[in-house]
Write a protein that holds these residues in place. Sequence first.
Motif, PDB file in Angstrom:
ATOM      1  N   CYS A  30       0.819  -1.216   0.000  1.00 60.13           N
ATOM      2  CA  CYS A  30       0.000   0.000   0.000  1.00 60.13           C
ATOM      3  C   CYS A  30       0.854   1.268   0.000  1.00 60.13           C
ATOM      4  CB  CYS A  30      -0.896   0.042   1.246  1.00 60.13           C
ATOM      5  SG  CYS A  30      -2.165  -1.230   1.310  1.00 60.13           S
ATOM      6  N   THR A  31       0.288   2.309  -0.572  1.00 58.75           N
ATOM      7  CA  THR A  31       0.812   3.663  -0.359  1.00 58.75           C
ATOM      8  C   THR A  31       0.114   4.179   0.891  1.00 58.75           C
ATOM      9  OG1 THR A  31       1.217   4.084  -2.705  1.00 58.75           O
ATOM     10  CG2 THR A  31       0.933   6.008  -1.271  1.00 58.75           C
ATOM     11  N   VAL A  32       0.893   4.466   1.912  1.00 54.67           N
ATOM     12  CA  VAL A  32       0.319   4.803   3.213  1.00 54.67           C
ATOM     13  C   VAL A  32       0.692   6.236   3.598  1.00 54.67           C
ATOM     14  CG1 VAL A  32       0.110   4.160   5.641  1.00 54.67           C
ATOM     15  CG2 VAL A  32       0.548   2.391   3.911  1.00 54.67           C
ATOM     16  N   TYR A  33      -0.334   7.037   3.811  1.00 58.22           N
ATOM     17  CA  TYR A  33      -0.123   8.388   4.333  1.00 58.22           C
ATOM     18  C   TYR A  33      -0.130   8.296   5.857  1.00 58.22           C
ATOM     19  CZ  TYR A  33      -0.555  10.475  -0.267  1.00 58.22           C
ATOM     20  OH  TYR A  33      -0.332  10.829  -1.574  1.00 58.22           O
ATOM     21  N   VAL A  34       0.981   8.681   6.430  1.00 62.33           N
ATOM     22  CA  VAL A  34       1.211   8.586   7.868  1.00 62.33           C
ATOM     23  C   VAL A  34       1.002   9.968   8.472  1.00 62.33           C
ATOM     24  CG1 VAL A  34       2.945   8.110   9.637  1.00 62.33           C
ATOM     25  CG2 VAL A  34       2.878   6.717   7.545  1.00 62.33           C
ATOM     26  N   THR A  35      -0.013  10.110   9.326  1.00 62.65           N
ATOM     27  CA  THR A  35      -0.294  11.431   9.874  1.00 62.65           C
ATOM     28  C   THR A  35      -0.073  11.473  11.381  1.00 62.65           C
ATOM     29  OG1 THR A  35      -2.637  11.239  10.501  1.00 62.65           O
ATOM     30  CG2 THR A  35      -2.147  11.549   8.150  1.00 62.65           C
ATOM     31  N   GLY A  36       0.193  12.669  11.859  1.00 66.18           N
ATOM     32  CA  GLY A  36       0.422  12.898  13.279  1.00 66.18           C
ATOM     33  C   GLY A  36       1.139  14.216  13.457  1.00 66.18           C
ATOM     34  N   ARG A  37       1.420  14.553  14.695  1.00 62.30           N
ATOM     35  CA  ARG A  37       2.073  15.838  14.984  1.00 62.30           C
ATOM     36  C   ARG A  37       3.579  15.721  15.150  1.00 62.30           C
ATOM     37  NH1 ARG A  37      -0.752  18.192  20.137  1.00 62.30           N
ATOM     38  NH2 ARG A  37      -0.427  16.020  20.788  1.00 62.30           N
ATOM     39  N   SER A  38       4.074  14.532  15.476  1.00 64.28           N
ATOM     40  CA  SER A  38       5.488  14.390  15.843  1.00 64.28           C
ATOM     41  C   SER A  38       6.376  14.302  14.605  1.00 64.28           C
ATOM     42  CB  SER A  38       5.688  13.140  16.704  1.00 64.28           C
ATOM     43  OG  SER A  38       4.952  13.237  17.908  1.00 64.28           O
ATOM     44  N   GLN A  39       7.166  15.337  14.417  1.00 63.62           N
ATOM     45  CA  GLN A  39       8.123  15.337  13.314  1.00 63.62           C
ATOM     46  C   GLN A  39       9.549  15.086  13.786  1.00 63.62           C
ATOM     47  OE1 GLN A  39       7.150  17.880   9.762  1.00 63.62           O
ATOM     48  NE2 GLN A  39       6.488  19.293  11.364  1.00 63.62           N
ATOM     49  N   ASN A  40       9.791  15.342  15.068  1.00 65.97           N
ATOM     50  CA  ASN A  40      11.120  15.170  15.627  1.00 65.97           C
ATOM     51  C   ASN A  40      11.003  14.452  16.967  1.00 65.97           C
ATOM     52  OD1 ASN A  40      12.672  17.024  13.669  1.00 65.97           O
ATOM     53  ND2 ASN A  40      11.102  18.402  14.478  1.00 65.97           N
ATOM     54  N   ASP A  41      12.002  13.632  17.278  1.00 65.49           N
ATOM     55  CA  ASP A  41      12.015  12.996  18.583  1.00 65.49           C
ATOM     56  C   ASP A  41      12.018  14.084  19.655  1.00 65.49           C
ATOM     57  OD1 ASP A  41      11.970  10.279  17.914  1.00 65.49           O
ATOM     58  OD2 ASP A  41      14.115  10.317  17.430  1.00 65.49           O
ATOM     59  N   GLY A  42      11.201  13.892  20.660  1.00 64.43           N
ATOM     60  CA  GLY A  42      11.063  14.902  21.707  1.00 64.43           C
ATOM     61  C   GLY A  42       9.819  15.738  21.551  1.00 64.43           C
ATOM     62  N   ASP A  43       9.104  15.587  20.429  1.00 65.84           N
ATOM     63  CA  ASP A  43       7.869  16.349  20.219  1.00 65.84           C
ATOM     64  C   ASP A  43       6.730  15.840  21.105  1.00 65.84           C
ATOM     65  OD1 ASP A  43       9.074  17.916  18.342  1.00 65.84           O
ATOM     66  OD2 ASP A  43       8.107  17.026  16.596  1.00 65.84           O
ATOM     67  N   ALA A  44       6.873  14.618  21.626  1.00 60.06           N
ATOM     68  CA  ALA A  44       5.809  14.024  22.442  1.00 60.06           C
ATOM     69  C   ALA A  44       6.431  13.289  23.621  1.00 60.06           C
ATOM     70  CB  ALA A  44       4.966  13.073  21.596  1.00 60.06           C
ATOM     71  N   GLU A  45       5.565  12.798  24.529  1.00 59.19           N
ATOM     72  CA  GLU A  45       6.057  12.090  25.712  1.00 59.19           C
ATOM     73  C   GLU A  45       6.775  10.798  25.352  1.00 59.19           C
ATOM     74  OE1 GLU A  45       2.648  13.360  29.012  1.00 59.19           O
ATOM     75  OE2 GLU A  45       2.372  11.545  27.806  1.00 59.19           O
ATOM     76  N   MET A  46       6.331  10.160  24.271  1.00 63.54           N
ATOM     77  CA  MET A  46       6.926   8.900  23.838  1.00 63.54           C
ATOM     78  C   MET A  46       7.696   9.122  22.541  1.00 63.54           C
ATOM     79  SD  MET A  46       6.030   6.740  26.171  1.00 63.54           S
ATOM     80  CE  MET A  46       6.485   5.191  25.389  1.00 63.54           C
ATOM     81  N   PRO A  47       8.725   8.320  22.277  1.00 59.67           N
ATOM     82  CA  PRO A  47       9.487   8.473  21.040  1.00 59.67           C
ATOM     83  C   PRO A  47       8.676   8.067  19.822  1.00 59.67           C
ATOM     84  CG  PRO A  47      10.193   6.515  22.221  1.00 59.67           C
ATOM     85  CD  PRO A  47       9.260   7.249  23.129  1.00 59.67           C
ATOM     86  N   GLY A  48       9.126   8.520  18.650  1.00 61.55           N
ATOM     87  CA  GLY A  48       8.476   8.167  17.397  1.00 61.55           C
ATOM     88  C   GLY A  48       8.092   9.396  16.605  1.00 61.55           C
TER      89      GLY A  48
END
Length: 289
Positions: A30-48
């Motif tokens: 599949c061509t998968v569009y991956v959405t979310g707010r985290s663009q850099n490690d440290g943007d959220a409480e958990m990595p990714g």
Amino acid sequence: MSSSPKIAIVTGASRGAGRGIARALGSHGCTVYVTGRSQNDGDAEMPGTIHATAQEVTDAGGKGIAIRCDHADDDQVKAMIDQVIAEQGRIDILVNNACAISNALTTPGQFWEKPIHVGDMINVGVRSGFVASWYAAPHMVRQDRGLIVFTSSPGSMHYCYGPAYGAHKAGLDKMAFDMGVDFADAGATVAAVSIWMGALATERLLAMMEAMPDQLGHLEGKLESPDYTGHVSWALLNDPDMMRFNGKTIIGAEVGRDYGITDMAGQFPPSVRTGTGAVPPEYAPYKIK
């Protein structure tokens, strides 16, 4: 169905279930569009990050495309759907997984003793899934084929982490049912399905198990991979009788077993029905419209 790559959107895919689902869909080309707010490690409480997940999709055999999208912002969701349609012309699978989960959700205490922002998961969870579906549905109906998946859990039917979590999951199950009614009334070959996932081997839960062995040690050897729901979603989309699931809340491990989909170490994951005693809701057929 067309032999061209299927177009998928997985929301909230920087980590956790969304990351695994996106990766699994990638393994099916599949061509998968991956959405979310985290663009850099440290943007959220958990990595990714969305970029790391998109690369994993590509490495798995698909094509991963990252789109930074705050699912609390309707305009950003619209722009994301518009981009997918402009670039691909269709949407085959929408997986509504975005949710504002805070580490505070699982801390000890009653709901009023936890930060009020724990309730954000009702907004970025239930409402954000409605909005993404609202923008995607017309395209799916027009192409007369599509699958909308909500990632849910038996926490909709038993106490789990408090009222915010329960309302979130119960809302997803009911929303899939009601969307299913509308798709059926429109005569469209589009299915809305809520999938109960098991205890997932995500970064968050693995860290919790390490920190709380007395409370969570019983999960050892009983986890479901984050990828599993992606494989089940793929099987649903390609099932000639997909519409039998329209509007249903299903247990992913049970439907996956029926499809012959194994998980980690080539085993079938355990059903969440075992242990919890929870069963998917059965809604009344009575309709006011």
